[in-house]
Design a protein around this motif. Structure first.
Motif, mmCIF file in Angstrom:
data_model
loop_
_atom_site.group_PDB
_atom_site.id
_atom_site.type_symbol
_atom_site.label_atom_id
_atom_site.label_comp_id
_atom_site.label_asym_id
_atom_site.label_seq_id
_atom_site.Cartn_x
_atom_site.Cartn_y
_atom_site.Cartn_z
ATOM 1 N N GLY A 129 45.407 -37.635 0.674
ATOM 2 C CA GLY A 129 45.932 -38.947 0.341
ATOM 3 C C GLY A 129 46.757 -38.916 -0.933
ATOM 4 O O GLY A 129 47.199 -37.854 -1.388
ATOM 5 N N MET A 130 46.962 -40.102 -1.527
ATOM 6 C CA MET A 130 47.785 -40.203 -2.733
ATOM 7 C C MET A 130 47.105 -40.964 -3.866
ATOM 8 O O MET A 130 47.543 -40.875 -5.013
ATOM 9 N N ALA A 131 46.055 -41.699 -3.587
ATOM 10 C CA ALA A 131 45.442 -42.546 -4.613
ATOM 11 C C ALA A 131 44.937 -41.733 -5.792
ATOM 12 O O ALA A 131 44.938 -42.213 -6.933
ATOM 13 N N HIS A 132 44.500 -40.499 -5.537
ATOM 14 C CA HIS A 132 43.955 -39.678 -6.619
ATOM 15 C C HIS A 132 44.988 -39.379 -7.701
ATOM 16 O O HIS A 132 44.639 -39.220 -8.870
ATOM 17 N N LEU A 133 46.255 -39.323 -7.314
ATOM 18 C CA LEU A 133 47.290 -38.998 -8.290
ATOM 19 C C LEU A 133 47.377 -40.089 -9.357
ATOM 20 O O LEU A 133 47.476 -39.792 -10.563
ATOM 21 N N ASP A 134 47.336 -41.344 -8.938
ATOM 22 C CA ASP A 134 47.376 -42.451 -9.886
ATOM 23 C C ASP A 134 46.153 -42.431 -10.803
ATOM 24 O O ASP A 134 46.263 -42.672 -12.013
ATOM 25 N N LEU A 135 44.991 -42.148 -10.253
ATOM 26 C CA LEU A 135 43.761 -42.143 -11.040
ATOM 27 C C LEU A 135 43.769 -41.007 -12.061
ATOM 28 O O LEU A 135 43.359 -41.192 -13.215
ATOM 29 N N LEU A 136 44.236 -39.836 -11.661
ATOM 30 C CA LEU A 136 44.301 -38.704 -12.583
ATOM 31 C C LEU A 136 45.340 -38.938 -13.671
ATOM 32 O O LEU A 136 45.119 -38.604 -14.840
ATOM 33 N N ASN A 137 46.486 -39.515 -13.292
ATOM 34 C CA ASN A 137 47.512 -39.823 -14.289
ATOM 35 C C ASN A 137 46.980 -40.781 -15.342
ATOM 36 O O ASN A 137 47.233 -40.621 -16.547
ATOM 37 N N TRP A 209 52.872 -36.742 0.652
ATOM 38 C CA TRP A 209 52.942 -37.860 1.591
ATOM 39 C C TRP A 209 52.991 -37.367 3.034
ATOM 40 O O TRP A 209 52.325 -37.907 3.919
ATOM 41 N N HIS A 210 53.772 -36.335 3.283
ATOM 42 C CA HIS A 210 53.934 -35.855 4.653
ATOM 43 C C HIS A 210 52.646 -35.206 5.165
ATOM 44 O O HIS A 210 52.312 -35.341 6.352
ATOM 45 N N LYS A 211 51.916 -34.534 4.278
ATOM 46 C CA LYS A 211 50.595 -34.031 4.683
ATOM 47 C C LYS A 211 49.672 -35.207 4.997
ATOM 48 O O LYS A 211 48.880 -35.152 5.954
ATOM 49 N N TRP A 212 49.768 -36.259 4.205
ATOM 50 C CA TRP A 212 48.946 -37.443 4.434
ATOM 51 C C TRP A 212 49.217 -38.038 5.811
ATOM 52 O O TRP A 212 48.296 -38.418 6.532
ATOM 53 N N VAL A 213 50.482 -38.107 6.200
ATOM 54 C CA VAL A 213 50.833 -38.612 7.535
ATOM 55 C C VAL A 213 50.150 -37.770 8.606
ATOM 56 O O VAL A 213 49.596 -38.296 9.582
ATOM 57 N N PHE A 214 50.167 -36.450 8.418
ATOM 58 C CA PHE A 214 49.571 -35.555 9.405
ATOM 59 C C PHE A 214 48.060 -35.745 9.506
ATOM 60 O O PHE A 214 47.525 -35.943 10.608
ATOM 61 N N ILE A 215 47.361 -35.700 8.366
ATOM 62 C CA ILE A 215 45.899 -35.771 8.435
ATOM 63 C C ILE A 215 45.423 -37.163 8.850
ATOM 64 O O ILE A 215 44.403 -37.303 9.534
ATOM 65 N N ALA A 216 46.180 -38.196 8.472
ATOM 66 C CA ALA A 216 45.819 -39.548 8.909
ATOM 67 C C ALA A 216 46.009 -39.690 10.415
ATOM 68 O O ALA A 216 45.195 -40.317 11.106
ATOM 69 N N SER A 217 47.076 -39.104 10.937
ATOM 70 C CA SER A 217 47.342 -39.192 12.377
ATOM 71 C C SER A 217 46.258 -38.473 13.167
ATOM 72 O O SER A 217 45.691 -39.031 14.124
ATOM 73 N N VAL A 218 45.956 -37.242 12.782
ATOM 74 C CA VAL A 218 44.928 -36.479 13.495
ATOM 75 C C VAL A 218 43.569 -37.164 13.340
ATOM 76 O O VAL A 218 42.793 -37.265 14.291
#
Length: 328
Positions: A129-137, A209-218
């Motif tokens: 996902g992407m939420a972790h990036l905001d939290l770490l920043n 983001w593109h990895k997120w699309v893949f893992i969310a889809s699967v």
């Protein structure tokens, strides 16, 4: 010649290797988590003679001290004796922190690893996902955090060993703002070792983001339908699976990161006979807690901000929420 010897013997057994691994400012590596992902990449780094320590919980530390960090599968078995530290013992700053925990454990992990962060420490997250990036920043400062994408087909067995079921293993990192930097070049010298393909990605955030699309889809396909990709296809679900991919890709595009070609993702979720599942599905069927909110829920929430309808992703999120209620 020296490089080959370093890989074979490790820096502690061949003094010249110290020049290779200690020549830059990045030397000491802390890997937060020694599970299927962090354990795999940490084992490869340790085999190459890098100064690697694993931050683990006491129970995991006890198991690793007894059995070692073991990698099995694909016809081989490898073991290293890892350097370990628990949160209560952590009192040293590290040059590089590889963060490999489930998104559900991120808050606790940030508290645990805080003593390891110095003024020049670099954090590379392996989370989905992407939420972790905001939290770490927010917690450690954007300058300290790189983007990261890893791909490896591994799991833990009942003994706590890492089981690799496919040869795929890649590790990409990059600056959040893109482009090149002196530190990513230095990190290449430290982290590019045998056992996986390593690369500096100059567009790491789109890649995440593109990895997120893949893992969310699967994840949505397998959790909502309750089976492998091949089983869903056999039941006539190919058009359903393509619709899931379209929803996930639309969210990424709306966020400013369009997937250049969704064909590989569509192929992955419509392949007849495929045994492909997802970590969401495996956790759900095993009765474990899942990353449903971080992988599917956050994607649905971002879709709402862009006025996008994602009924299939939302249904999959609801399925996993029911699962979590059943566990409770």
């Amino acid at each position: 010649m020296i490089t080959a010897l370093c890989v074979a013997l490790g820096s502690m057994e061949f003094p010249a290797c110290a020049t290779l691994t200690n020549g830059g400012r990045f030397v000491k590596v802390l890997i937060v988590g020694a599970g299927a992902t962090g354990g795999y990449f940490g084992l490869r780094l340790a085999q190459a003679g890098r100064d690697v320590t694993f931050l683990v919980r006491p129970k995991r530390a006890a198991a690793l001290r007894e059995r070692g960090l073991r990698l099995v599968g694909l016809g081989h078995e490898e073991v290293v004796t890892p350097q370990l530290v628990t949160a209560a013992e952590l009192d040293t700053q590290y040059d590089v922190v590889l963060l490999s925990v489930k998104a559900t454990g991120l808050s606790q992990a940030m508290d645990d690893l805080a003593p390891a962060i110095g003024p020049t420490t670099v954090i590379v997250p392996f989370l989905n996902g992407m939420a972790h990036l905001d939290l770490l920043n927010e917690r450690f400062g954007k300058e300290a955090v790189l983007g990261g994408v890893v791909k490896v087909v591994t799991s833990l067995n009942a003994d706590g060993d890492i089981v690799q079921s496919a040869p795929l293993a890649t590790f990409e990192l990059g600056e959040q703002e893109g482009g090149t930097s002196a530190r990513t070049k230095e990190l290449t010298a430290l982290l590019d070792v045998p056992g996986y393909e390593f690369a500096v990605n100059h567009a790491i955030v789109p890649a995440m983001w593109h990895k997120w699309v893949f893992i969310a889809s699967v994840g949505a396909v397998t959790c909502l339908m309750g089976g492998t990709v091949g089983e869903v296809v056999a039941a006539g679900g190919s058009s359903f699976s393509r619709a899931v991919v379209a929803e996930a890709a639309a969210v990424s595009a709306a966020a400013g990161f369009p997937v250049p070609d969704v064909t590989p993702i569509e192929t992955a979720v419509t392949q007849a006979g495929s045994s492909l599942t997802s970590s969401l599905y495996r956790d759900m069927t095993a009765g474990h807690s899942t990353e449903g909110e971080q992988i599917l829920g956050d994607l649905v929430d971002r879709a709402l901000r862009h006025d996008l309808a994602t009924p299939l992703l939302n249904a999959a999120r609801l399925r996993l929420r029911v699962h979590e209620q059943q566990r409770a």
